[in-house]
Design a protein around this motif. Sequence first.
Motif, mmCIF file in Angstrom:
data_model
loop_
_atom_site.group_PDB
_atom_site.id
_atom_site.type_symbol
_atom_site.label_atom_id
_atom_site.label_comp_id
_atom_site.label_asym_id
_atom_site.label_seq_id
_atom_site.Cartn_x
_atom_site.Cartn_y
_atom_site.Cartn_z
ATOM 1 N N SER A 241 0.823 -1.206 0.000
ATOM 2 C CA SER A 241 0.000 0.000 0.000
ATOM 3 C C SER A 241 0.861 1.261 0.000
ATOM 4 O O SER A 241 0.550 2.244 -0.685
ATOM 5 C CB SER A 241 -0.933 -0.001 1.217
ATOM 6 N N VAL B 101 2.109 1.892 -3.468
ATOM 7 C CA VAL B 101 1.059 2.470 -4.322
ATOM 8 C C VAL B 101 0.858 3.942 -3.989
ATOM 9 O O VAL B 101 0.661 4.778 -4.883
ATOM 10 C CB VAL B 101 -0.262 1.688 -4.141
ATOM 11 N N SER C 148 1.061 7.124 -6.496
ATOM 12 C CA SER C 148 -0.064 8.049 -6.676
ATOM 13 C C SER C 148 0.332 9.494 -6.416
ATOM 14 O O SER C 148 -0.253 10.422 -6.991
ATOM 15 C CB SER C 148 -1.220 7.653 -5.752
ATOM 16 N N LEU D 241 -1.901 7.347 -11.350
ATOM 17 C CA LEU D 241 -1.837 5.979 -10.831
ATOM 18 C C LEU D 241 -2.338 5.043 -11.925
ATOM 19 O O LEU D 241 -3.545 4.846 -12.087
ATOM 20 C CB LEU D 241 -2.701 5.846 -9.570
ATOM 21 N N VAL E 239 -0.585 -0.706 -12.085
ATOM 22 C CA VAL E 239 -0.009 -0.655 -10.740
ATOM 23 C C VAL E 239 -1.017 -1.202 -9.720
ATOM 24 O O VAL E 239 -0.652 -1.942 -8.799
ATOM 25 C CB VAL E 239 0.395 0.794 -10.383
ATOM 26 N N ILE E 240 -2.285 -0.849 -9.905
ATOM 27 C CA ILE E 240 -3.320 -1.365 -8.998
ATOM 28 C C ILE E 240 -3.448 -2.876 -9.131
ATOM 29 O O ILE E 240 -3.600 -3.593 -8.136
ATOM 30 C CB ILE E 240 -4.665 -0.678 -9.290
ATOM 31 N N ALA F 234 -0.659 -4.403 -7.311
ATOM 32 C CA ALA F 234 -0.871 -4.236 -5.871
ATOM 33 C C ALA F 234 -1.923 -5.211 -5.350
ATOM 34 O O ALA F 234 -1.758 -5.808 -4.277
ATOM 35 C CB ALA F 234 -1.303 -2.794 -5.580
#
Length: 420
Positions: free
Chosen positions: A90, A93, A97, A102, A106-107, A110
């Motif tokens: 987290s 990330v 961001s 973002l 990448v999400i 993650a």
Amino acid sequence: MGARTGDLWQAKLALVWGGELVSVLTSSILQMGFVWHITLTTGSASMLSLASLAGFLPLALFGTFAGTVVDRLPLRRTLVGADLLIAAVSAAVAAVSLTGSLPVWVIMVALFARAVGSAFHTPAFQALTPLVAPAEHLTRLAGVTQAVQSGGYILGTAVAAVIYPLWGLTAMIALDVGGALLATAAVLAARLDVGGSSAALAVPDGDGASLGLLAQLRSLVAETAGGYRVLRGYRGLFALLWCGFAFTLVFSPISALFPIMTLDHFGGTTGDAATAEIVFSVGMIAGSALLTATGGFRNRALTVVAATALYGVATLVAGLLGSDGFAAFLGASFVMGLSSPLYSGPQVALMQEKVPPEYLGRVFGLYGAIMSWALPLGLAASSLFADAVGAPAWFVGAGAAMVLLAAATWAVPSIRRIEG
């Protein structure tokens, strides 16, 4: 093994569960934030499906062997390590961001990495209670754990709706990091001294790194297979596991079709769809409270079977409702939620009570992995056929199948005699 005298075990569990409640809350907030970010950025249903896949795959792929690692290490170390991994992901990330954009990939990464942490955290968390608490309290305590997780999810969904438009995704990520760190502090404060009963990860001397790694892999596979043999030795539990696999196959499309029932069949709004989900979750909390208060039937397999039948009847009734029956659909949703903890809680308690402590991680890892594979299979079936037959007909068929499954489950002698 940890002390079980006086109220010491209660204090330990209260600390860990308090941290878990906050962690589930902040994780739910961030999970909703990720979903909204992907939706607003791409507007693609396929990207949302990929996000769901990224969150499920690690448990399906690594869950089986993660349980073996859980059995090898002290539970404190596993729980802390998993929480710190989730916090680190987290934080990474959040750093991305802050650069101003973002990317969706990448999400996805993650979500996958966080799910790896969950693949280790889940069997460790489930193995903790029987190592700390007396056996006679396990079924009621299973209700408490269900309430902790359901409550965190409901609150997280509600809080996310407030935070996202005000402060955006970065604030949600920061909250999740804080929640994971608080859960870590709670585990450390509980001073858990349980777990780690299996052989340590030993590398043979003089064999070199590659041979040592090969030996470790062989050992990991052998210990995992040993966990499967132990579970298979408890015939009632083993049969109940595969009945649960069949239930998950039938159940998983229902959750995906909830919004379609509300929006298409009942002509509702997105707010109505959210209301149905919330009512279901409130039913889960009510079911958790009922299980905590009563412990269910004396024969816990009967509680599981009754919950399966109750879920099936509620699903069948929901599918038979006309287009003006949304209020009754909310009632059916509540009953479905109510039956969920009564279905899963006694199964968890039975495994916690009957499986030797040194195998708990492996057994729960296997259980989670098998259930994880049932989810995409059920969803794939619904994606192929639900559009053709319609959501109401699918609800009717699924409800009838659950009622039949309940009867078939109770017909298995080893399940009926599972308390023996």
